[in-house]
Design a protein around this motif. Structure first.
Motif, PDB file in Angstrom:
ATOM      1  N   GLU A  81       0.844  -1.192   0.000  1.00 31.43           N
ATOM      2  CA  GLU A  81       0.000   0.000   0.000  1.00 31.43           C
ATOM      3  C   GLU A  81       0.887   1.253   0.000  1.00 31.43           C
ATOM      4  O   GLU A  81       0.610   2.219  -0.716  1.00 31.43           O
ATOM      5  N   GLU A  82       1.959   1.186   0.769  1.00 30.49           N
ATOM      6  CA  GLU A  82       2.857   2.343   0.868  1.00 30.49           C
ATOM      7  C   GLU A  82       3.464   2.686  -0.502  1.00 30.49           C
ATOM      8  O   GLU A  82       3.570   3.860  -0.874  1.00 30.49           O
ATOM      9  N   GLU A  83       3.828   1.661  -1.242  1.00 29.46           N
ATOM     10  CA  GLU A  83       4.377   1.871  -2.582  1.00 29.46           C
ATOM     11  C   GLU A  83       3.350   2.573  -3.484  1.00 29.46           C
ATOM     12  O   GLU A  83       3.679   3.502  -4.223  1.00 29.46           O
ATOM     13  N   ALA A  84       2.118   2.109  -3.417  1.00 25.23           N
ATOM     14  CA  ALA A  84       1.055   2.700  -4.246  1.00 25.23           C
ATOM     15  C   ALA A  84       0.791   4.147  -3.825  1.00 25.23           C
ATOM     16  O   ALA A  84       0.655   5.034  -4.679  1.00 25.23           O
ATOM     17  N   TYR A  85       0.737   4.401  -2.529  1.00 29.76           N
ATOM     18  CA  TYR A  85       0.516   5.772  -2.050  1.00 29.76           C
ATOM     19  C   TYR A  85       1.672   6.672  -2.492  1.00 29.76           C
ATOM     20  O   TYR A  85       1.468   7.814  -2.895  1.00 29.76           O
ATOM     21  N   ARG A  86       2.891   6.138  -2.419  1.00 29.51           N
ATOM     22  CA  ARG A  86       4.056   6.941  -2.844  1.00 29.51           C
ATOM     23  C   ARG A  86       3.955   7.309  -4.315  1.00 29.51           C
ATOM     24  O   ARG A  86       4.226   8.437  -4.707  1.00 29.51           O
ATOM     25  N   GLU A  87       3.540   6.339  -5.126  1.00 30.41           N
ATOM     26  CA  GLU A  87       3.419   6.630  -6.563  1.00 30.41           C
ATOM     27  C   GLU A  87       2.393   7.751  -6.785  1.00 30.41           C
ATOM     28  O   GLU A  87       2.607   8.657  -7.595  1.00 30.41           O
ATOM     29  N   TYR A  88       1.317   7.679  -6.042  1.00 31.29           N
ATOM     30  CA  TYR A  88       0.271   8.714  -6.162  1.00 31.29           C
ATOM     31  C   TYR A  88       0.813  10.090  -5.763  1.00 31.29           C
ATOM     32  O   TYR A  88       0.654  11.070  -6.491  1.00 31.29           O
ATOM     33  N   PHE A  89       1.487  10.164  -4.608  1.00 29.60           N
ATOM     34  CA  PHE A  89       1.992  11.471  -4.145  1.00 29.60           C
ATOM     35  C   PHE A  89       3.093  11.997  -5.073  1.00 29.60           C
ATOM     36  O   PHE A  89       3.182  13.200  -5.320  1.00 29.60           O
TER      37      PHE A  89
END
Ligand code: HSO
Ligand code: ZN
Ligand code: ZN
Ligand code: ZN
Length: 272
Positions: free
Chosen positions: A132-140
């Motif tokens: 999830e952290e990887e996906a959130y990072r990509e979004y930010f």
């Protein structure tokens, strides 16, 4: 004083709303609002998928403006109605976005990230096969990409929208984890005079807090940020002004004693 302006609203001119504009306005009047700003969806190049045909999130802006003018003629003595848009940002579309915002006399423009490198976080596939952290990072990171190339809008909408759709939503989400990205984001917002939206729509998705999370708004304030609009992101009359009491407390807690409204792309400030 209660917050009396809702600056993030959709009606049937948005692909994902069935609400007639007149019904939205009547509800706003009944709630005692002094102003409403419609911000219909304009997402260029949104990917086609099940339930989302080509052009689904592209407002017919001429038809929208015509209906807004009709509503002003009917309701204008009771409420101020502003002409806004929620523009879905993607860095490669900077020129298209610039052309669009200059083609209409908007009062207010929200820049929002609904897509991240062409992918929709609303689809479970966005989170598949990674943390999830990887996906959130990509979004930010994609918000930073957007802010590096396009600045012709007034506020960034629901900055941490992605957590609505994460497998664990905001359960393990903290400012700390993404500090490096938020710091860069806020720096770009401040450099370009772009504000931050307090979006109360996330509560309906089961989030603990409003968008953005408290630390982001506090940090924006502490760095000297001054532009904060409040919007329910309502797509139907029942959600107008939802959680506005909370938004007021939230703003105060983050150091603000006012909220911002826009008219002809110009900010003014209303005491809380
Ligand atoms: N962009 C919408 C949610 C969405 N629906 C994404 C399909 N994809 C938020 O109003
Ligand atoms: Zn929508
Ligand atoms: Zn949005
Ligand atoms: Zn919206």
């Amino acid at each position: 004083m209660a917050i009396r302006a809702d600056f993030h609203l959709h009606s049937s001119f948005s692909g994902d709303s069935k609400a007639p504009m007149g019904e939205m306005v009547e509800r706003g009047i009944a709630l005692g609002l002094g102003q409403m700003c419609f911000t219909e969806h304009m997402d260029f190049d949104f990917p086609v998928s099940e339930g989302i045909p080509k052009g689904f999130f592209e407002v017919n802006t001429d038809a929208y403006l015509y209906e807004l003018l009709r509503c002003r003629a009917v309701y204008g003595d009771r409420i101020k109605l502003c002409f806004g848009v929620e523009l879905g940002l993607q860095a490669y579309l900077a020129e298209v976005q610039e052309g669009y915002v200059n083609s209409f006399p908007f009062d207010f423009i929200i820049g929002s990230s609904h897509l991240c490198n062409g992918k929709d976080p609303y689809d479970a596939g966005f989170f598949a096969g990674r943390s999830e952290e990887e996906a959130y990072r990509e979004y930010f990171e994609s918000i930073i990409d957007n802010l590096e190339v396009f600045h012709d809008f007034d506020i960034y909408g629901h900055l941490d929208y992605v957590v609505r759709y994460g497998p664990d939503q905001d359960k393990f989400y903290t400012y700390e984890k993404y500090r490096d990205l938020f710091e860069r984001m806020l720096e770009l917002l401040l450099e370009n005079g772009i504000g931050v939206e307090v979006n109360t729509g996330g509560i309906g998705y089961g989030l603990k807090e409003l968008h953005p999370c408290r630390e982001v708004l506090k940090r924006y304030h502490d760095l000297g940020g001054e532009i904060v609009t409040v919007g329910s992101d309502a797509h139907r009359p029942a959600d107008i002004c939802r959680e506005f009491k909370r938004a007021e407390e939230f703003l105060r807690d983050c150091g603000f004693s006012y909220y911002t409204v826009f008219d002809k792309r110009t900010a003014s400030f209303i005491k809380l």
